[in-house]
Design a protein around this motif. Sequence first.
Motif: not given
Length: 324
Positions: A84, A87-89, A94, A155-156, A158-159
């Motif tokens: 996840s 996919q988000r950052t 990550s 989104r960033y 949350s990643g």
Amino acid sequence: MLSGIVFALTAGLMWGLIFVGPLMVPEYPAALQSAGRYVAFGLIALPLAWADRKRLRRLSRADWIEALKLSAVGNLLYYFFLASAIQRTGAPVSTMIIGTLPVVIAVTANLLYGRQEGMLSWWRLTPPLLLILLGLLCVNLAELSAKDEQVDMERYLSGIGMAIIAVICWTWYPLRNARWLRRNLDKKSTTWATAQGIVTLPMALLAYIMVSGQLALTKPDFSLPFGPRPLVFIGLMLAIGLLCSWLGTFCWNQASQRLPTVLVGPLIVFETLSGLTYTFMLRQAWPPLLTLCGIFCLLVGVVGAMRIKPKPIVVKVDTAVQEK
């Protein structure tokens, strides 16, 4: 020591595949990939469990509960949050956060278990850990400098949170797993790896059903149960389940039984190195100079940490008892 390092290196080579797996099937949600990987792991463990059924019967109820905890945190939760976060950052950010694991695990192990297994000198441990951290930063700065994309901050962030949770999961898992193995030297590493696969299967099946139901409601165009490329997805999940989950866990268990817990942490850097190697092979490109400098720092840091010998544990004996 040598055999333990070889086993840790092999585990890193296997685990490095998890960083390129999501890149090969980007259209598949992270939750579905996580559940699919561990369904495959559990199915692979079934024939192995039948062959090793005598040793598995010797595991106590407490052992099975421990295997359940380790599998839930170190398998399903870790991979879900990692995929996840990617996919988000994006993979570079990550990977930078996940790449701090060797430092986090080594420091945590020295704080928690150093007094029982021999404390590593912080003065001697700090320089190698700083080199490892510097190497990870160099590698990821090189990746970030190559990208220029607009970032959705919600989104960033949350990643980033998911990546931090993944770090917490995989700081807890190897330390707890290593302590159990070192306290149960009569248990075989293959048996323990298979036990974790067995308890993972029902959890992964339930997760796959739940994710599929959620996709059916939110993304009716997504082909179920195996997505738009079923053969690629199934083959990739089986490969990752066998190589990353079972074989990687087996090799890591072997390394954990042979090495002090405080030295196991830095060796997870092999996973990062392998992931980088596979990524550039997939890109069909050579790494830039900054990445090569980072890799050099990583290797020097690991070698430096492995050369540190734990301080011997001093046991005080009551002189009156000794005279008797």
